[in-house]
Design a protein around this motif. Structure first.
Motif, short mmCIF file in Angstrom:
data_model
loop_
_atom_site.label_atom_id
_atom_site.label_comp_id
_atom_site.label_asym_id
_atom_site.label_seq_id
_atom_site.Cartn_x
_atom_site.Cartn_y
_atom_site.Cartn_z
N GLU A 48 0.85 -1.19 0.00
CA GLU A 48 0.00 0.00 0.00
C GLU A 48 0.89 1.24 0.00
O GLU A 48 1.86 1.32 0.75
N ALA A 49 0.55 2.21 -0.82
CA ALA A 49 1.36 3.42 -0.97
C ALA A 49 1.58 4.13 0.36
O ALA A 49 2.69 4.59 0.65
N ASP A 66 -0.71 6.61 -5.72
CA ASP A 66 -1.55 5.60 -5.09
C ASP A 66 -2.42 4.97 -6.16
O ASP A 66 -3.60 5.29 -6.29
N GLU A 71 -0.88 -2.58 -4.37
CA GLU A 71 -0.59 -3.25 -3.11
C GLU A 71 -0.63 -4.78 -3.22
O GLU A 71 -0.29 -5.47 -2.27
#
Length: 122
Positions: A48-49, A66, A71
């Protein structure tokens, strides 16, 4: 050049932290962006960013991408190439940096082909 995204750094975040190669790419990206009076965007795949955002910002990223699906655990060549291409369409970077590791060596030519661009490796 007018200020804008000059460099997109793409890094493997599957270990849940910014790798040494990711730090090196961000340092190089920062140097290139400064010379172009631009900025550095960072895209991590495999995590995940938000998880890498503080480390990436501290290492030189101005913007954290994002992209949905980034992810996803493991290496997914078609998905990750599509995510990088989506970021490129959004940001229009002049330079895209990937590591000289297995993921980067596989992903770079896919992205270059998708952009109709050249790519180089050492």
């Amino acid at each position: 050049m007018a200020a804008g995204t000059s460099v997109l750094v793409v890094s493997d975040g599957s270990r849940g932290c910014l790798s040494g190669a990711g730090r090196e790419l961000l340092a190089l990206g920062r140097s290139i962006a400064d010379a172009l009076d631009g900025s550095v965007a960072f895209l991590a795949v495999g995590v995940e960013a938000a998880k890498l955002a503080p480390e990436a910002a501290a290492a030189g990223a101005d913007q954290i991408c994002d992209e949905g699906g980034a992810e996803r655990a493991g290496y997914h060549p078609e998905l990750f190439a599509a995510l990088v291409l989506a970021a490129c369409r959004e940001l229009a970077p002049r330079v895209i940096l990937l590591s000289h590791a297995a993921m980067g060596l596989d992903l770079a030519p896919r992205v270059a082909f998708g952009l109709g661009a050249r790519w180089a490796t050492n």
